[in-house]
Design a protein around this motif. Structure first.
Motif: not given
Length: 1024
Positions: A135-136, A139-140, A143, A172, A174
């Motif tokens: 997830a991290n 997103q990095k 996005t 997160c 999302l």
């Protein structure tokens, strides 16, 4: 409420998806979906089929291109909003596939980091640590282009997993959307999907347990059901994502390789210059005005359709072949143009096939030009490597071929999935009779030991029928190369083939045609190898320089055509088969265009369409030639009112039934896949109604439809037949004027063609050519000509078990005076198996007597010691005690060692021993009256049952005088199945029938005589 399904796998996710792309888009449209994303795993292999189906059926649904990808526990669906995203996806798939072996892929984090344009749907795994990491990470890098995908499969722990996903999305931040993770277009495919899963796992369905889908929720579902399963904003989000995806395959524009055009020239000016110079070579006395007019017309059409680069690419390829002295021949509709004749792509003389030029390119149908180039089969690899070296692997790759399940593979795989023993499946596959169209395989299961009332047997029948035609994997096309100006992976993903140093794209030839991508067919043809080797032998022994074009320009030779008319065509190209030899005395070709028709008429299309007999009657003046209209006359006049060629039936649909160019193209595609899909049925009413509305009788319209169905089984294009006729004539010319050289060239190009080396040599001996045995002091690896080119010496290549390296070593180091004793061969370092093979073939007879003596001396290993290395006296005295092999044993040994015998025919041995009482030799059947009882015997060399023969099997029996043609009715074959299928030597009691020069025996009683020569090693060409 609208819905867009954004995660859907077709059967191009091999052994996962249980529906075709066409079925999926059709069902989605019927369910009212606004869009469907086809997202096969690391593949876009099915997208063109979906795209084509939507366009042909005018479905009101958007097709989105995407792919499902996995990296460890990470699962993503990538979608393409625009052209940049599509190129990006193709690049990622290409990299992942190229890192791995065929059928696999290896994704890396770098691949995913490099994505800048694709939209991403993330499917959490359920592992908290893994999901938190990804997830991290996602997103990095992504996005604004990332959603968490929610699924509902109604499993027992789904509520907890749903809550987990929602919490993950909130943590997160999302956005969420919903998808079906679809594998089937309808719930009825669940059993097939279970079967596919079992095949993939290599285990029976019963052992997979919870690894199987537990219900039908992964089928396309109605919107009303989806509204009950998913939150409204998730459903809406699916449509919003779909709205962002505007990319269509329409946007893909193919760019031809441009480096073929010299500086200062345009493609048009350079092509015109090449055609002009080529025309001067082809027409040294000046280009006839009519031919120049055709050139101008073709060049104008090529320029208008912007196909200059295509012709320049083919020209460059054949120029390479010419410089390397590789024989080639172009074929296809565009190949038979005057432009291609001037570019030396083909040797087809335009004066002989002027009728073809009007349609060598179809402006109305907007199809890419069709040019296949056949090269010598032993040297095609040189041409392939030239392509790779010129364009690089980034810009050149082979087209794919979709390998689909056929009956035997489907039966075997489904049977294993259902838990049937492998031994039972082997028995079923071996014993189910598929050659009888009146007896279905399902009907035979009871007699083969299966209970047809059992649930397992019923599942077997149902699943085998469903699985047949399903794609199993991608393979490489036989020679269709795709070449582009830029990297191919910007158009379509590229992956590794099974063969080393081969790469394939993920689309097949039909997909390429739909997308109008250039495909250059670099094909292999054994006859070209044989012709080139024959030219070399003629040059060596007769000092004559020959060429295909040179022979063609000599015109139609009556003596050569007389040989063809008498069906003296063993070894010739295209007209050597049993069916062709039966037709030749009836059609009696007298010129080149007759040969074009001859090649095309003996095909399932004309035969099933009942076109053969009407054509022959009209040709011989026994039936009037009539045309229902001038339009039909324009299409059929050259074939006396009977459609013989595939192009003619397409044209008939246009001129007589009013088909548009696009509809005609659909008809052509349907004809190509008729046997697999039955697609021709959809055209029946349009064709018949269209013809009736234009004043044609219903009976005539229905006859045309049946003829089209025949062509759907297997039609032959006029353009290909025209090119094949050139090679057929050249091979006949060579056989007539240089029989020994032609036969030797065929044998040196083996395996190829219809006949075994034994049959070719028997035929050439009947033409007065001497054949000399294999000998270590006189034979080379290849068959050679001796006695001023009038005799053939068997080559060492004919010796079974002899390595090529050993044979070449033997020839290279052979003393000027020849070998004198076996010890010299030992000193060459030949392996024991090589020496035994030579002895068994009697190749050592010049130094050690008969084969028994040779083998005896080879057993004496003391002579490998230094003390005895110089002498052979003891061996010679010892061998005197051995009895020489008798006539029968010699023949049996010859066949075992070389597949043939120059001493006696096996049937002659049986005849001399009184074992063939009242059997009439093949050469004497001419003395037997029509409709008389007759007995014939011989080696079985052929069993053939064409689909057009209504259950009749054609058999060929070979004896010491020639070949007898036998017809076996279906009932006769069924009643005497063992003798019919397994006999190597067969006696047939039957009735002789004769029509002109064509003689055959209608079989009654079949008697297997194989036991009389049980040790005889022969094989037949069965049901090819």
């Amino acid at each position: 409420m609208n819905y867009a399904e954004l995660f859907c796998q077709s059967h191009f996710s091999f052994l996962q998806g249980a529906s075709s792309p066409q079925e999926l888009v059709q069902q989605a449209a019927e369910l009212g979906y606004s869009a469907l994303a086809l997202t096969d795993e690391c593949s876009v292999a099915g997208v063109v089929r979906a795209y084509r189906h939507i366009n042909e059926q005018q479905l009101a649904i958007k097709l989105i291109i995407g792919s499902y990808l996995r990296l460890d526990k990470l699962q993503l669906v990538l979608l393409c909003p625009d052209k940049q995203a599509y190129s990006e996806l193709c690049r990622v798939i290409t990299n992942a596939r190229r890192r791995s072996s065929k059928g696999n892929y290896q994704l890396t984090e770098w691949d995913l980091m490099s994505i800048r344009h694709c939209l991403l749907l993330w499917l959490p795994d359920g592992d908290a640590d893994s999901d938190a990491h990804w997830a991290n990470w996602l997103q990095k890098y992504h996005t604004g282009r990332l959603w968490l995908a929610m699924r509902r499969e109604l499993n027992h722990n789904e509520a907890a997993f749903h809550a987990y996903c929602q919490q993950l999305a909130q943590q997160c931040q999302l956005p969420q959307m919903c998808c079906g993770a679809v594998l089937m277009h309808t719930p009825e495919r669940l059993a097939l999907q279970h079967c596919l899963s079992a095949i993939k796992a290599g285990k029976p369905i019963a052992e997979l347990g919870r690894h199987l889908l537990s219900n039908t929720e992964r089928a396309l579902r109605s919107i009303s059901k989806l509204q009950k399963l998913f939150a409204a904003d998730w459903l809406e989000q699916s449509c919003l994502i779909a709205n962002r995806c505007s990319f269509s395959l329409d946007e893909l524009k193919y760019q031809y390789p441009s480096e073929l055009v010299p500086e200062g020239e345009t493609a048009s000016s350079y092509l015109a210059k090449l055609v002009s110079s080529g025309a001067k070579l082809r027409f040294p006395d000046g280009v006839p005005e009519r031919i120049q007019a055709i050139i101008d017309k073709e060049m104008a059409l090529i320029t208008e359709l912007k196909y200059e680069y295509f012709f320049l690419t083919i020209y460059d390829l054949v120029q390479f072949a010419r410089k390397q002295h590789i024989l080639y021949q172009g074929r296809g509709s565009a190949a038979n143009s005057v432009v291609c004749y001037c570019l030396q792509i083909t040797a087809v003389d335009p004066a002989k096939i002027q009728v073809l030029f009007e349609r060598f390119l179809s402006k109305e149908r907007d199809e890419p030009p069709d040019i296949d180039v056949d090269f010598e089969h032993e040297r095609r690899e040189e041409v392939i490597q030239y392509l790779y070296s010129k364009y690089g692997r980034e810009r050149a790759a082979l087209a794919a071929t979709v390998i689909s399940y056929r009956f035997k593979s489907a039966l075997r795989d489904v049977g294993k999935a259902l838990g049937l023993p492998v031994s039972q499946l082997d028995f079923l596959v071996k014993n189910i009779q598929r050659r009888d169209p009146a007896l279905s395989w399902q009907q035979q299961l009871t007699t083969l030991g299966l209970d047809t009332d059992s649930e397992t047997t019923q599942q077997l029948v149902q699943l085998v029928e469903q699985l047949r035609g399903f794609p199993r994997h991608l393979s490489q096309h036989v020679g269709g190369f795709v070449i582009s100006q830029g990297p191919l992976y910007e158009l379509v993903p590229v992956e590794n083939a099974a063969m080393a140093d081969r790469t394939v794209i993920q689309w097949d030839k039909d997909d390429l045609e739909t997308m109008k991508l250039l495909k250059v067919d670099v094909l292999a043809l054994g006859m070209l190898t044989a012709i080139r080797k024959c030219f070399a032998l003629v040059k060596q022994h007769f000092q004559h320089d020959l060429s295909i074009a040179g022979i063609s320009v000599l015109g139609d030779d009556p003596a050569v055509y007389q040989m063809i008319q008498h069906a003296d065509t063993v070894g010739l190209f295209q007209i050597e088969s049993r069916a062709q030899m039966s037709m030749l005395p009836r059609l009696r070709p007298r010129n080149y265009y007759d040969l074009v028709i001859q090649i095309a008429i003996v095909r399932p299309g004309p035969i099933q369409g009942d076109m053969v007999h009407p054509y022959l009657k009209r040709r011989h003046g026994e039936e009037a030639v009539e045309y229902p209209s001038e339009e039909v006359k324009g299409v059929l006049s050259r074939t006396l009112g009977v459609p013989i060629f595939q192009e003619q039936v397409i044209q008939l649909a246009m001129v007589a039934a009013g088909f548009s160019g696009g509809e005609a193209d659909q008809l052509r595609r349907a004809m190509a896949s008729w046997k697999k899909t039955g697609e021709l049925l959809q055209f029946k009413h349009k064709l018949i109604d269209g013809m009736q509305s234009r004043g044609y009788a219903k009976e005539y319209a229905e006859r045309i439809y049946q003829q089209i169905c025949g062509f759907g089984e297997y039609g032959f294009p006029e353009s290909h037949s025209a090119s094949f006729a050139v090679l057929a004539y050249v091979s006949a010319w060579l056989k007539y004027y240089y029989p020994a050289a032609f036969c030797a060239a065929l044998l040196n190009s083996y395996p190829m063609g219809f006949y075994s080396p034994s049959q070719l040599l028997q035929d050439i001996r009947r033409h007065g050519v001497t054949v000399l045995p294999v000998c270590i002091n006189a034979s080379d690896w290849d068959f050679t000509l001796q006695q001023q080119g009038k005799a053939i010496r068997l080559g060492l290549r004919q010796v079974k078990g002899l390595s090529e390296a050993g044979a070449l070593q033997l020839v290279k180091l052979r003393p000027a005076a020849g070998y004198r004793h076996i010890q010299q061969l030992r000193q060459l370092g030949l392996s024991r198996s090589d020496l035994q093979a030579l002895a068994s073939a009697n190749a050592l007879s010049s130094i050690s007597g008969d084969r028994y003596n040779s083998r005896w001396q080879l057993q004496d290993t003391q002579y490998s010691l230094p003390l005895f290395s110089a002498g052979s006296e003891v061996a010679e005295s010892t061998s005197a005690y051995l009895l020489p092999p008798g006539p029968v044993q010699n023949v049996l040994e010859d066949y075992a060692a070389t597949g043939l015998s120059l001493l006696q025919h096996p049937v002659a041995l049986l005849r001399q021993a009184g074992k063939l009482v009242r059997s009439v030799p093949a050469a004497e059947l001419g003395k037997v009256r029509h409709k008389s009882p007759v007995r014939v015997s011989g080696l079985v060399t052929l069993r053939q049952r064409p689909g057009t023969a209504a259950g009749v099997t054609f058999m060929s029996l070979e004896d010491e005088t020639g070949t007898t043609n036998v017809l076996v009715w279906l009932a006769t074959a069924q009643a005497q199945q063992k003798s019919f299928l397994t006999a190597r030597i067969l006696q047939v009691d039957g009735i002789l029938e004769r029509e002109g020069e064509v003689t055959h025996v209608i079989a009654g009683k079949l008697v297997d005589l194989s036991a009389l020569l049980a040790e005889l090693s022969t094989s037949s060409r069965d049901f090819h």
